[in-house]
Design a protein around this motif. Structure first.
Motif, PDB file in Angstrom:
ATOM      1  N   THR A  45      12.695   2.066  14.320  1.00 32.31           N
ATOM      2  CA  THR A  45      11.582   2.263  13.402  1.00 32.31           C
ATOM      3  C   THR A  45      11.015   3.674  13.454  1.00 32.31           C
ATOM      4  N   GLY A  46      11.439   4.495  14.453  1.00 32.49           N
ATOM      5  CA  GLY A  46      10.828   5.821  14.546  1.00 32.49           C
ATOM      6  C   GLY A  46       9.344   5.630  14.793  1.00 32.49           C
ATOM      7  N   THR A  47       8.524   5.759  13.753  1.00 27.16           N
ATOM      8  CA  THR A  47       7.241   5.085  13.702  1.00 27.16           C
ATOM      9  C   THR A  47       6.008   5.831  14.141  1.00 27.16           C
ATOM     10  N   THR A  48       4.924   5.500  13.424  1.00 20.95           N
ATOM     11  CA  THR A  48       3.568   5.714  13.928  1.00 20.95           C
ATOM     12  C   THR A  48       2.809   4.416  13.705  1.00 20.95           C
ATOM     13  N   ALA A  61      -2.463  -0.394  11.610  1.00 19.32           N
ATOM     14  CA  ALA A  61      -1.807   0.333  10.524  1.00 19.32           C
ATOM     15  C   ALA A  61      -0.519   0.956  11.031  1.00 19.32           C
ATOM     16  N   THR A  62       0.482   1.010  10.157  1.00 15.33           N
ATOM     17  CA  THR A  62       1.768   1.616  10.501  1.00 15.33           C
ATOM     18  C   THR A  62       2.313   2.343   9.279  1.00 15.33           C
ATOM     19  N   ASP A  63       3.278   3.226   9.534  1.00 17.78           N
ATOM     20  CA  ASP A  63       4.026   3.786   8.404  1.00 17.78           C
ATOM     21  C   ASP A  63       5.110   2.791   8.004  1.00 17.78           C
ATOM     22  N   MET A  64       6.014   3.167   7.065  1.00 18.75           N
ATOM     23  CA  MET A  64       6.970   2.209   6.508  1.00 18.75           C
ATOM     24  C   MET A  64       8.419   2.695   6.574  1.00 18.75           C
ATOM     25  N   SER A  74      15.651   3.010   5.793  1.00 18.94           N
ATOM     26  CA  SER A  74      14.830   2.164   4.921  1.00 18.94           C
ATOM     27  C   SER A  74      13.487   2.837   4.675  1.00 18.94           C
ATOM     28  N   LYS A  75      12.974   2.677   3.459  1.00 16.72           N
ATOM     29  CA  LYS A  75      11.680   3.237   3.096  1.00 16.72           C
ATOM     30  C   LYS A  75      10.625   2.164   2.893  1.00 16.72           C
ATOM     31  N   ASP A  76      10.955   0.921   3.232  1.00 18.08           N
ATOM     32  CA  ASP A  76      10.031  -0.187   2.963  1.00 18.08           C
ATOM     33  C   ASP A  76      10.093  -1.214   4.086  1.00 18.08           C
ATOM     34  N   VAL A  77       9.741  -0.776   5.289  1.00 21.85           N
ATOM     35  CA  VAL A  77       9.763  -1.667   6.452  1.00 21.85           C
ATOM     36  C   VAL A  77       8.349  -2.128   6.773  1.00 21.85           C
ATOM     37  N   GLN A  78       8.173  -3.436   6.917  1.00 22.13           N
ATOM     38  CA  GLN A  78       6.876  -3.965   7.339  1.00 22.13           C
ATOM     39  C   GLN A  78       6.852  -3.989   8.855  1.00 22.13           C
ATOM     40  N   ALA A 213      10.129  11.101  11.590  1.00 22.87           N
ATOM     41  CA  ALA A 213      10.524   9.697  11.686  1.00 22.87           C
ATOM     42  C   ALA A 213       9.484   8.756  11.089  1.00 22.87           C
ATOM     43  N   SER A 214       8.361   9.297  10.597  1.00 24.78           N
ATOM     44  CA  SER A 214       7.299   8.481   9.999  1.00 24.78           C
ATOM     45  C   SER A 214       7.132   8.865   8.535  1.00 24.78           C
ATOM     46  N   GLY A 215       6.842   7.867   7.696  1.00 22.00           N
ATOM     47  CA  GLY A 215       6.605   8.191   6.298  1.00 22.00           C
ATOM     48  C   GLY A 215       6.772   7.013   5.368  1.00 22.00           C
ATOM     49  N   ASN A 216       6.780   7.306   4.054  1.00 22.68           N
ATOM     50  CA  ASN A 216       7.075   6.356   2.975  1.00 22.68           C
ATOM     51  C   ASN A 216       5.999   5.303   2.728  1.00 22.68           C
ATOM     52  N   GLY A 217       4.770   5.568   3.144  1.00 19.16           N
ATOM     53  CA  GLY A 217       3.691   4.638   2.851  1.00 19.16           C
ATOM     54  C   GLY A 217       3.054   4.082   4.108  1.00 19.16           C
ATOM     55  N   ILE A 218       2.212   3.071   3.902  1.00 14.03           N
ATOM     56  CA  ILE A 218       1.455   2.528   5.028  1.00 14.03           C
ATOM     57  C   ILE A 218       1.312   1.016   4.899  1.00 14.03           C
ATOM     58  N   ASN A 219       1.507   0.324   6.020  1.00 17.14           N
ATOM     59  CA  ASN A 219       1.149  -1.095   6.141  1.00 17.14           C
ATOM     60  C   ASN A 219      -0.238  -1.161   6.751  1.00 17.14           C
ATOM     61  N   MET A 220      -1.155  -1.860   6.098  1.00 20.98           N
ATOM     62  CA  MET A 220      -2.525  -2.007   6.612  1.00 20.98           C
ATOM     63  C   MET A 220      -2.778  -3.481   6.904  1.00 20.98           C
ATOM     64  N   CYS A 221      -3.217  -3.761   8.124  1.00 21.55           N
ATOM     65  CA  CYS A 221      -3.479  -5.137   8.540  1.00 21.55           C
ATOM     66  C   CYS A 221      -4.911  -5.259   9.042  1.00 21.55           C
TER      67      CYS A 221
END
Length: 241
Positions: A45-48, A61-64, A74-78, A213-221
């Motif tokens: 996921t790379g990830t932030t 919150a995470t990136d996607m 992938s540009k759309d990972v939950q 390694a982070s990007g393409n939007g944000i998941n907000m929970c």
């Protein structure tokens, strides 16, 4: 000539040469083979990911973006999932291990409720998560656990070896240092849920600007005593205003 007794010490992926090479102990694509043997070729996921505690609940919150080596796979990972009626988990690290961990935690949470007639506390859920990671079966995942129980809101930082600490806010992933700088400046004990969402979004945006390694939007929970809500936003700016 290298003594025959030294042959047993050769690493077939290291490119070591012998008098018998290239048939024995020497591969022209040693770097690629080494990457496969160490897991560098798996999807990660790379990830932030960030987590904040408020008086009314928690915000995760995470990136996607997911990566495969140097490629965006992938540009759309939950990267945040509900695992409990009032609890959620973010993921950073190996995708396959994280998916398995989430499925296991969901199953254990449901079993606990069925057997005892009540929901698992966040302390118990965090302990279970740490124990699963310590088992080595979910190498390598670094999650953030956030949830609400009878004692209030909780954020737990759990490392890949199962070490656990409860925090007011925390970060994981390759963009952590960029996100943490924003949280250090903007976090406050009295943040409302909406204010915490803006701070979380700004921290993710900061990481996206500098971490490849982070990007393409944000998941907000958002997790409250009423449940878990997860939303996706391709435009981070709509959350930071």
């Amino acid at each position: 000539m290298r003594p025959s007794s030294d042959l047993a010490d050769l690493d077939a992926t290291s490119g070591d040469e012998t008098v018998f090479g290239p048939e024995l102990g020497e591969f022209p694509n040693a770097d690629e083979r080494r990457a496969q043997s160490t897991g560098e070729g798996e999807m990660k996921t790379g990830t932030t990911t960030v987590g904040l505690r408020t008086n009314d609940g928690v915000v995760l919150a995470t990136d996607m973006r997911a990566s495969l080596g140097r490629m965006v796979s992938s540009k759309d990972v939950q990267k945040v999932e509900q695992i409990h009626p009032t609890g959620a988990l973010t993921i950073a690290g190996s995708v396959s291990a994280a998916q398995n961990l989430i499925q296991t935690l969901k199953a254990e949470s449901n079993l606990y409720e069925a057997r005892r007639g009540k929901d698992m506390s966040m302390q118990a859920l965090s302990t279970l998560t740490g124990n699963l990671l310590r088992s080595g079966a979910f190498f390598i995942v670094q999650p953030i656990l956030g949830g609400v129980d009878d004692e209030g809101a909780h954020i737990y930082s759990i490392d890949a070896a199962g070490g656990m600490t409860e925090e007011e806010y925390t970060v994981t992933g390759s963009g952590s240092q960029f996100a943490l700088g924003v949280l250090e400046q903007e976090y406050d004990d009295d943040l409302s849920i909406d204010e915490a969402k803006r701070v979380a979004a700004r921290s993710i945006k900061s990481a996206v600007e500098r971490d490849t390694a982070s990007g393409n939007g944000i998941n907000m929970c958002v997790v409250t005593d009423e449940g878990v809500e997860v939303t996706k936003h391709k435009d981070i700016d709509e959350l930071t205003a």
